[in-house]
Enzyme design. Sequence first.
Site, mmCIF file in Angstrom:
data_model
loop_
_atom_site.group_PDB
_atom_site.id
_atom_site.type_symbol
_atom_site.label_atom_id
_atom_site.label_comp_id
_atom_site.label_asym_id
_atom_site.label_seq_id
_atom_site.Cartn_x
_atom_site.Cartn_y
_atom_site.Cartn_z
ATOM 1 C CD GLU A 242 -2.809 1.214 2.402
ATOM 2 O OE1 GLU A 242 -3.775 0.416 2.318
ATOM 3 O OE2 GLU A 242 -2.625 1.966 3.373
ATOM 4 N NE ARG A 268 2.054 35.977 -13.823
ATOM 5 C CZ ARG A 268 1.399 37.116 -13.893
ATOM 6 N NH1 ARG A 268 1.228 37.707 -15.062
ATOM 7 N NH2 ARG A 268 0.910 37.675 -12.801
ATOM 8 C CD GLN A 279 20.012 32.810 -6.719
ATOM 9 O OE1 GLN A 279 20.237 33.982 -6.430
ATOM 10 N NE2 GLN A 279 20.940 31.872 -6.663
#
Length: 383
Positions: A242, A268, A279
């Site tokens: 799992e 953008r 940065q």
Amino acid sequence: MIRWNTDQTDLREGLERWGEALSADHIELEEQGRFPEDKWKLLRETGILSLPFEEEYGGLGQSLLTTMYALEGLGEYNRDSGLSFSATTSICSTGIPVQHFGTEEQKQRYLPLIASGEAIGAHAITEAEGGSDAMAMTTRATRDGETFVLSGSKAFVSNGPIADVIVVYARTHPRGGPLGTTAFLVDRDTPGLTTGSPGKKMGLRTSPLCELYLDDVRVPRSAVLGRVGGGLIVLDHVMKREVLFSFVVNAGEMCHRLDRCVAYAKSRHSFGRPIGSYQSVANKIVDMKIQLESARKWLYDTGEKLEAGQDVTVDLAIAKLVTSQSNLATSLAAVQIFGGHGYMSEYGLEQDVRNAVGGTVYSGTNEIQYNRIASMLGLGSGR
């Protein structure tokens, strides 16, 4: 380093063509908290539910690592995280233990249904008071001739409202210690078994969960999965898979998130420059890359060790911690990179944050994982 062959890469990349259909309307469905039955039918068609199961029972007979690789692809291409979570829950909760511990009769009855997705599986372990402490389980299974009578209740049963078969863990010997718990295969329509209303959740809302009530539920001796008193052995086998299966899906989701942030940072512009040229933004994205690759390495290295029969107690705990923390951190970073857009529901990034929080809680809380690692280091008195 794992080298994937052409068949394995084709298997994963084949999921890409299903991605758009599986992801359709995921934001609206998540807001409604509704399990998408139509998408489950699509998921069945992909064949991903049958990956780890033997071919004679309708499976594809794939290895642990190949199954993980394909499930990572599911996370990368499918935006409905709740649907992916329900898929791994069904595979791990029921199919995996039946394949390993089931009798031939149990395999013939349940595996073809789980592998095809015709039946949905769940398991009932956690209780309201005991939480992650399986030894504190109060649900009882009392022997009565050739039947067992189950009484008690379970909490946070993922897939509970939609499950056709549930693996219920109950105490068969109150003072039996680790050998006092047994796993039972219980069909949904068994008299005395009822489920509560689906609970409202912070995230993963298209994967329903509920409480489970067992009011003198009678099951035959043939419903025992494994052996009487061997429930924790079954549970240990299940939880290892799992963790690997559900968290490798998160790795795929992180991969998609990283690609999306890179593309956005390039397109953008702010103050006349792409935001990726700053940065502070670039560093966030680099951290996302490092967190993704760290999670992938821990997951696949642990999978290799598990397949080789090695002890992976600490490895699993670290893999779960690294992946869940990375998934949450990268989801928050993505919101920050997208700014105001990331805060809006229509972009799906705030949904990623809410979904990621779940990973720090399910499959054993992160605090439990820290305790487990500390115990293996000889620290404290934890069990």
